[in-house]
Scaffold this motif. Structure first.
Motif, PDB file in Angstrom:
ATOM      1  N   LYS A  33       0.834  -1.210   0.000  1.00  0.00           N
ATOM      2  CA  LYS A  33       0.000   0.000   0.000  1.00  0.00           C
ATOM      3  C   LYS A  33       0.864   1.254   0.000  1.00  0.00           C
ATOM      4  CE  LYS A  33      -4.468  -1.389   1.802  1.00  0.00           C
ATOM      5  NZ  LYS A  33      -5.557  -1.073   2.761  1.00  0.00           N
ATOM      6  N   ARG A  34       2.014   1.199   0.690  1.00  0.00           N
ATOM      7  CA  ARG A  34       2.927   2.347   0.648  1.00  0.00           C
ATOM      8  C   ARG A  34       3.454   2.555  -0.772  1.00  0.00           C
ATOM      9  NH1 ARG A  34       4.858   0.320   5.525  1.00  0.00           N
ATOM     10  NH2 ARG A  34       6.694  -0.579   4.496  1.00  0.00           N
ATOM     11  N   VAL A  35       3.803   1.453  -1.429  1.00  0.00           N
ATOM     12  CA  VAL A  35       4.267   1.542  -2.820  1.00  0.00           C
ATOM     13  C   VAL A  35       3.177   2.171  -3.694  1.00  0.00           C
ATOM     14  CG1 VAL A  35       4.886   0.187  -4.860  1.00  0.00           C
ATOM     15  CG2 VAL A  35       5.911  -0.366  -2.645  1.00  0.00           C
ATOM     16  N   LEU A  36       1.946   1.720  -3.527  1.00  0.00           N
ATOM     17  CA  LEU A  36       0.836   2.254  -4.317  1.00  0.00           C
ATOM     18  C   LEU A  36       0.593   3.722  -4.000  1.00  0.00           C
ATOM     19  CD1 LEU A  36      -1.676  -0.741  -4.193  1.00  0.00           C
ATOM     20  CD2 LEU A  36      -0.428   0.100  -6.201  1.00  0.00           C
ATOM     21  N   PHE A  37       0.779   4.100  -2.722  1.00  0.00           N
ATOM     22  CA  PHE A  37       0.614   5.510  -2.367  1.00  0.00           C
ATOM     23  C   PHE A  37       1.569   6.379  -3.176  1.00  0.00           C
ATOM     24  CE2 PHE A  37       2.373   9.156  -0.165  1.00  0.00           C
ATOM     25  CZ  PHE A  37       1.241   9.939  -0.008  1.00  0.00           C
TER      26      PHE A  37
END
Length: 247
Positions: free
Chosen positions: A170-174
């Motif tokens: 999710k951090r990567v997607l953020f």
């Protein structure tokens, strides 16, 4: 001192546990006949108390006396006068948006609370929202799907918020979403404590609450964004300046 008070409120159970364990070790040491064990128990009890004091002093230095929530050190990085649109991201705790709006009244600021962060259901959140009133224009967001148009934002500001995105993917997607909505040459300003030696010394196992420098690099790199700077805010926190290339 306001934010340090909130730190105590959020962590009072751990603080009380440390004090109880320390007292238990001191009392038990009087029942031990071995001088070596007695010294070890009392020494450990003293270390626990000292660590509690050190963590509170460090919190006061970082949250209440540093530039963390003042942003003066960013004036040579962000030209707020020419910025039109900006996003402020927080995790159910917003001591900053009112200051930004007062300082830069022309700025079209959108305040975003990360939905599903671990602070949402803590009892201290209600107290923090009385001390720092929620922005009336605040919206709640999922960090992996930002509700903004492509290339619409000049600056994304996240102060002690993004470590609350616990899932690496999710951090990567953020950061991929952040790149999508940033204008060319736009900036992401991320201020965080790192999981490093200094924070382990002062916050002990509490440092596991933070991400390491390597974890931040691994979260940002897949987006193609570039880390243009890494500035220290006191020995306990860093500001990452992340840039979307102009071409």
């Amino acid at each position: 001192m306001k934010i340090t008070q909130l730190v105590i409120l959020f962590n009072y159970k751990k603080i009380l546990l440390g004090i109880v364990i320390s007292l238990f070790l001191f009392i038990l040491s009087f029942q031990i006949k071995s001088d070596v064990l007695m010294i070890l128990m009392r020494g450990l009890g003293i270390l626990i108390i000292l660590n509690i004091i050190a963590s509170l002093v460090a919190s006061y230095i970082l949250y209440d006396t540093s530039d963390l929530y003042e942003l003066n050190d960013l004036e040579d990085v962000v030209n707020w006068e020419t910025a039109d649109n900006a996003i402020l991201i927080h995790a159910s705790f917003d001591p900053l948006s009112q200051r930004l709006e007062e300082k830069y009244p022309h700025l079209n600021l959108t305040v975003c609370d990360i939905y599903g962060n671990r602070h949402e259901h803590e009892s201290g959140i209600e107290v923090s929202k009385k001390m720092f009133l929620p922005n009336p224009k605040e919206i709640r967001i999922s960090p992996d799907k930002l509700p903004f148009e492509n290339e619409s934002q000049d600056v994304i500001l996240a102060v002690t918020a993004l470590h609350e995105i616990l899932d690496h993917e999710k951090r990567v997607l953020f950061f991929k979403e952040a790149k999508r909505i940033l204008k060319k040459g736009g900036l992401i300003i991320v201020s965080e404590q790192f999981r490093d030696t200094t924070n382990f010394i002062f916050f002990n196992i509490g440092a596991f609450h933070f991400l390491s420098w390597k974890q931040w690099q691994n979260s940002i790199a897949p987006s193609g964004l570039k880390i243009a700077g890494n500035k220290k805010i006191t020995p306990f926190a860093n500001t990452l300046i992340i840039r979307k290339e102009s071409v």
